[in-house]
Design a protein around this motif. Structure first.
Motif, short mmCIF file in Angstrom:
data_model
loop_
_atom_site.label_atom_id
_atom_site.label_comp_id
_atom_site.label_asym_id
_atom_site.label_seq_id
_atom_site.Cartn_x
_atom_site.Cartn_y
_atom_site.Cartn_z
N LEU A 153 0.82 -1.21 0.00
CA LEU A 153 0.00 0.00 0.00
C LEU A 153 0.86 1.26 0.00
CD1 LEU A 153 -2.67 -1.07 2.65
CD2 LEU A 153 -3.09 -0.70 0.20
N ALA A 154 0.34 2.30 -0.65
CA ALA A 154 1.03 3.59 -0.65
C ALA A 154 0.60 4.45 0.53
CB ALA A 154 0.76 4.33 -1.95
N GLY A 155 -0.59 4.17 1.10
CA GLY A 155 -1.08 4.93 2.23
C GLY A 155 -2.48 4.51 2.61
N LEU B 94 -0.06 7.15 7.16
CA LEU B 94 -1.44 7.20 7.62
C LEU B 94 -1.90 8.65 7.78
CD1 LEU B 94 -3.01 5.11 10.49
CD2 LEU B 94 -3.17 7.58 10.55
N GLN B 95 -3.09 8.91 7.27
CA GLN B 95 -3.77 10.19 7.51
C GLN B 95 -5.09 9.89 8.20
OE1 GLN B 95 -5.65 12.45 4.16
NE2 GLN B 95 -4.27 14.11 4.78
N LEU B 96 -5.38 10.61 9.30
CA LEU B 96 -6.58 10.33 10.08
C LEU B 96 -7.39 11.60 10.31
CD1 LEU B 96 -6.83 7.96 13.14
CD2 LEU B 96 -7.92 10.20 13.20
N PHE B 97 -8.68 11.53 10.04
CA PHE B 97 -9.60 12.63 10.30
C PHE B 97 -10.47 12.27 11.50
CE2 PHE B 97 -8.59 12.86 5.81
CZ PHE B 97 -8.36 14.21 5.61
N HIS B 98 -10.61 13.21 12.43
CA HIS B 98 -11.39 12.95 13.64
C HIS B 98 -12.38 14.07 13.91
CE1 HIS B 98 -11.91 13.56 18.08
NE2 HIS B 98 -12.42 12.36 17.91
N SER B 99 -13.65 13.74 14.04
CA SER B 99 -14.67 14.73 14.38
C SER B 99 -14.64 15.03 15.87
CB SER B 99 -16.07 14.22 14.00
OG SER B 99 -16.19 14.06 12.60
N SER C 4 3.37 2.99 11.95
CA SER C 4 3.68 3.94 10.87
C SER C 4 4.59 5.06 11.38
CB SER C 4 2.39 4.55 10.32
OG SER C 4 1.46 3.56 9.92
N ARG C 5 5.65 5.32 10.65
CA ARG C 5 6.52 6.45 10.99
C ARG C 5 5.85 7.76 10.63
NH1 ARG C 5 12.78 4.90 9.32
NH2 ARG C 5 13.02 3.15 10.78
N GLU C 6 5.13 7.75 9.51
CA GLU C 6 4.43 8.95 9.07
C GLU C 6 2.95 8.81 9.39
OE1 GLU C 6 3.10 11.34 5.07
OE2 GLU C 6 4.89 10.08 4.99
#
Length: 245
Positions: free
Chosen positions: A108-110, A184-189, A209-211
């Motif tokens: 996976l790329a992300g 990893l990118q995470l969105f949190h409400s 994940s380092r990033e």
């Protein structure tokens, strides 16, 4: 309400994005996001998870392994036709994405998570199993959306046996979060009436994940992909995908 796939075009055609809906939800919750990315050339797939899109009773007949298996099947199809592949997951779809990423991080790329689910406070799988023995359906937790008149076209009740299977998957996945090493990118409400912030905190602390980065959403409830902050998710995910392609 069904599986949906759209081929990309131009320079982004060989970049695939798989978008996974939540528990008792449907592909409708991910379709606008998928269409946004497809309009910008990306190849997109939105799977219908087993037990969904039919009758709530069907979700009581599914084993948890069927959810990541479905995602893996569609992921492998994208890996064959695309040079880079990302997975996006909402709620339980985020938990399923993490489960798959424990095995596929190198391919996976992300991954991009929106209000992801990794546990339910004070309700271990064993308790859910006991509840499911005498109560097959509970009140729905769907459509936690701030925007009026918007629906994710999910089930209007909560299948208790399905909840038991869900908690088993999350327990298994949580123990293996260190195997998730993909960016990893995470969105949190900030205001989420379905899941407490502990889910986001456990994931951010537990993944290998380092990033990893977290973006707060201040004008959306749980199903943020259909809420007021949807454009924030869409645009920032596009930038994340671009930066890792």
């Amino acid at each position: 309400m069904k599986d949906w796939h759209a081929e990309g075009h131009g320079a982004n055609k060989k970049i695939g994005v798989l978008l996974v809906h939540g528990f008792t939800g449907s592909p409708a919750s991910m379709r606008p996001w998928a269409e946004y990315l497809n309009q910008r050339g990306y190849t997109v797939t939105v799977p219908l998870l087993p037990g969904h899109g039919t009758n709530p009773k069907d979700l009581n007949l599914v084993k948890w392994q069927e959810w990541p298996a479905k995602v893996e099947n569609d992921l492998n199809a994208l890996l064959q036709s695309c040079e880079k592949v990302f997975i996006c997951g909402l709620s339980m779809g985020g938990g399923t994405t993490l489960n798959v990423a424990t095995r596929y991080s190198k391919q996976l790329a992300g991954i991009i998570l929106v209000n992801p689910m990794i546990h339910v406070k004070f309700i271990p799988a064993q308790v859910a199993w006991v509840i499911s023995r005498f109560q097959k359906m509970r009140d729905s937790v769907g459509d936690d959306i701030k925007r009026p008149g918007i629906t994710e076209y999910g089930y209007d009740s909560l299948p208790a046996v399905g909840v038991y299977e869900l908690l088993k998957m999350l327990t298994y996945t949580r123990k293996r979060l260190h195997d998730v090493t993909v960016p990893l990118q995470l969105f949190h409400s900030v205001e989420d009436h379905t899941l407490p912030v502990s889910n986001t905190e456990i994931i951010m602390q537990g993944v290998g994940s380092r990033e990893k980065n977290r973006i707060e959403l201040v004008n959306s409830y749980h199903v943020a992909t259909l809420d007021y902050d949807a454009e924030i998710i869409f645009e920032n995910s596009r930038l994340f995908i671009e930066s890792h392609s």
